[in-house]
Design an enzyme around this catalytic site. Structure first.
Site, PDB file in Angstrom:
ATOM      1  CG  HIS A 157      -2.032  -1.017   1.087  1.00 11.54           C
ATOM      2  ND1 HIS A 157      -3.297  -0.794   0.663  1.00 11.54           N
ATOM      3  CD2 HIS A 157      -1.970  -2.363   1.367  1.00 11.54           C
ATOM      4  CE1 HIS A 157      -4.007  -1.714   0.739  1.00 11.54           C
ATOM      5  NE2 HIS A 157      -3.159  -2.901   1.136  1.00 11.54           N
ATOM      6  CG  ASP A 361       0.284   9.428   0.437  1.00  9.24           C
ATOM      7  OD1 ASP A 361       0.371   8.146   0.824  1.00  9.24           O
ATOM      8  OD2 ASP A 361      -0.123  10.307   1.298  1.00  9.24           O
TER       9      ASP A 361
HETATM   10  P1  ADP Z   1      -2.620   6.868   5.000  1.00  7.70           P
HETATM   11  O1  ADP Z   1      -3.039   5.430   4.503  1.00  7.70           O
HETATM   12  O2  ADP Z   1      -1.226   7.242   4.719  1.00  7.70           O
HETATM   13  O3  ADP Z   1      -3.012   7.315   6.453  1.00  7.70           O
HETATM   14  P2  ADP Z   1      -4.498   7.988   3.177  1.00  7.70           P
HETATM   15  O4  ADP Z   1      -4.594   9.246   2.458  1.00  7.70           O
HETATM   16  O5  ADP Z   1      -4.359   6.984   1.946  1.00  7.70           O
HETATM   17  O6  ADP Z   1      -3.351   7.931   3.990  1.00  7.70           O
HETATM   18  O7  ADP Z   1      -5.732   7.159   3.890  1.00  7.70           O
HETATM   19  C1  ADP Z   1      -5.989   8.097   4.881  1.00  7.70           C
HETATM   20  C2  ADP Z   1      -7.647   7.444   5.218  1.00  7.70           C
HETATM   21  O8  ADP Z   1      -7.827   7.997   6.789  1.00  7.70           O
HETATM   22  C3  ADP Z   1      -8.824   8.284   4.433  1.00  7.70           C
HETATM   23  O9  ADP Z   1      -9.683   7.360   4.198  1.00  7.70           O
HETATM   24  C4  ADP Z   1      -9.123   9.348   5.436  1.00  7.70           C
HETATM   25  O10 ADP Z   1     -10.572   9.617   5.203  1.00  7.70           O
HETATM   26  C5  ADP Z   1      -8.907   8.831   6.822  1.00  7.70           C
HETATM   27  N1  ADP Z   1      -8.229   9.880   7.736  1.00  7.70           N
HETATM   28  C6  ADP Z   1      -7.352  10.915   7.785  1.00  7.70           C
HETATM   29  N2  ADP Z   1      -7.324  11.568   8.620  1.00  7.70           N
HETATM   30  C7  ADP Z   1      -8.434  11.442   9.218  1.00  7.70           C
HETATM   31  C8  ADP Z   1      -9.050  11.944  10.457  1.00  7.70           C
HETATM   32  N3  ADP Z   1      -8.556  12.962  11.033  1.00  7.70           N
HETATM   33  N4  ADP Z   1     -10.203  11.384  10.808  1.00  7.70           N
HETATM   34  C9  ADP Z   1     -10.909  10.463  10.161  1.00  7.70           C
HETATM   35  N5  ADP Z   1     -10.523   9.930   9.223  1.00  7.70           N
HETATM   36  C10 ADP Z   1      -8.977  10.461   8.829  1.00  7.70           C
END
Ligand code: ADP
Length: 459
Positions: A157, A361
């Site tokens: 991922h 990312d």
């Molecule tokens: P990573 O997997 O590196 O954290 P991604 O952007 O691919 O980054 O996925 C992050 C996921 O987590 C997304 O679905 C996003 O909606 C969720 N997310 C990120 N920050 C928050 C937050 N503060 N509250 C709720 N959901 C969050």
């Protein structure tokens, strides 16, 4: 070839009967349809005798879910240590942060051996095994040693490391063996595939046609499968929560720029805050009020680098707000808690622009969620880093180099003054790209590729 069951292995496993979250729901649906087993870490810490008990059944659904526990030492060495303080920085091109600790490396391999033993007990002939992420790189090799001959797929991922960074890993010589034990290595982007092929070729693999490789007696495949989101689910959540922005009590005419990230050094948050400060200092009309709402809950705080990034961010927020704030306006609002998916969808919809500016990312799902949540008649603008995996698909975003605060500041200015017809055209094109490859497409395409019969010798 008849379809056997699916066995999914992931670090964390949902415990609720109907789990939420795009990836989790997609895997849940695939398992429901096909039948099988999901195996993952319970998150519980137990003593060593407890771990010897093996798998615990956690849910009766049309498929089985089993969890395993870790000891405190395993949690430190496997999860916080090797996975998140060695592999994570290396794979995100931060060799300067990489921890070298032979004990952690040993524990990582031991946990993989133990998990392989647990899987070997449940696997049946004809099952396909789908392993998720960097926690389990050695898993297929450990399964092969136990005589498991099933199709085994891997999906990474996060980014594949730059081949020039890999010499920094003490276990680099083991990597080709770990990888070639899988039948299919799924990566997020074409850039990742190219890095993986370079590394494997340098490690002695012969590159055949179409991402197929031959290494010793193993034949396997490397291909990209960019992960998507549940587009319709997000549209619906955003429409139902369109008034979520009212919680913010913005003043009339105040523009909203949004950032949503796990607090991680790969997300480029200090650079983003600096860029927003620069935008404010140079905005053409000082009467314009724009607020950056950054939602960034801390993660992995037991790892030193994560404590540091949190401090750095709090310092920058204080500086920008100290310089710019007025009695009735705080330019950077920084929220450290998790926000429910429904409210989040409504906030995306209210935002005039979204800053997705990671330094590295794998994909970045926030970029896709933001686009899905927009009102097509009056959409906000996505500002996207070249270094997000999503950039390969989302070319209609405003692309920036996240290392350059001046460039990002100019993109914020451009986003906030973009004419409606241009916002609509960009949004339409972005919607097309996220619909073409949504989360359902991702699971179907990956599993179809994993299911293909083994390549015959010589091709
Ligand atoms: P990573 O997997 O590196 O954290 P991604 O952007 O691919 O980054 O996925 C992050 C996921 O987590 C997304 O679905 C996003 O909606 C969720 N997310 C990120 N920050 C928050 C937050 N503060 N509250 C709720 N959901 C969050």
């Amino acid at each position: 070839m008849s379809e056997g069951r699916l066995i999914v292995v992931s670090n964390r496993i949902p415990t609720e009967a109907a789990p939420s979250g795009g990836l989790v729901v997609a895997l849940h649906d695939a398992l429901k349809e096909r039948g099988g087993v999901w195996i993952g870490n319970s998150g519980k810490r137990v003593d060593a005798e407890e771990t010897a008990k093996g798998l615990t059944r956690i849910a009766e659904t049309p498929y089985e879910r089993y969890s395993f526990d870790l000891t405190e030492e395993e949690h430190q060495g496997f999860y916080l240590g090797y996975a998140n303080a060695t592999l994570w920085p290396l794979f995100h091109h931060r060799t300067d942060l990489l921890a070298v600790d032979p004990d952690q490396a040993r524990i990582y391999r031991e946990v993989n051996e133990r998990v392989a033993g647990l899987i070997a007990e449940v696997v049946q002939p004809g099952d396909a095994i789908w392993v998720h992420d960097y926690h389990f790189l050695p898993l297929a090799e450990a399964l092969r040693r136990r005589g498991v001959r099933n199709r085994i797929g891997f999906f990474l991922h996060i980014p594949f490391p730059n081949p020039s960074d890999l010499p920094a890993l003490s276990e680099r010589k083991l990597m080709p063996g770990w990888l070639s034990a899988f039948d299919l290595i799924g990566l997020q982007t074409r850039r990742d595939v190219s890095n993986a092929l370079d590394f494997l070729r340098d490690s002695g693999a012969e590159i055949l046609l179409n991402g197929r490789l031959k290494m010793g007696d193993r034949r396997f495949e490397v291909a990209s499968f960019p992960i998507g989101i549940d587009v319709d689910g997000f549209i619906q959540a955003a429409e139902e929560n369109a008034d979520a922005g009212e919680h913010l009590r913005l003043s009339p005419g105040e523009r909203l720029v949004l950032g949503v990230d796990r607090l991680d050094y790969s997300k480029g948050l200090p650079q983003r805050f600096a860029a927003f400060g620069e935008y404010l200092s140079h905005r053409p009309d000082p009467q314009i009020r724009a607020t950056l709402l950054q939602i960034a809950p801390p993660s992995r705080e037991d790892v030193e680098a994560y404590r540091e990034i949190r401090q750095e961010l709090e310092t920058i927020t204080g500086r920008v707000n100290g310089e710019m704030a007025e009695l009735d306006w705080t330019p950077i609002r920084y929220i450290r808690r998790n926000i429910g998916r429904e409210i989040l969808a409504g906030l995306y919809r209210r935002a005039d622009a979204c800053l997705v500016t990671p330094l590295a990312d794998g994909m970045n799902l926030v970029a896709k969620e933001f686009v899905a949540a927009q009102d097509g008649a009056d959409p906000g603008v996505l500002i996207l880093s070249h270094f997000a995996g999503a950039a390969e698909q989302m070319e209609a975003a405003l692309m920036v180099n996240p290392y350059d605060p001046g460039e990002t500041a100019r993109a914020i200015e451009q986003a906030l003054s973009m004419p409606l017809h241009e916002r609509q055209a960009r949004h339409l094109s972005l919607m097309q790209s996220i619909r073409e490859a949504d989360i359902g497409w991702w699971t179907r395409t990956y599993l179809a590729a994993l299911q293909k019969p083994l390549a015959s010798p010589g091709n």
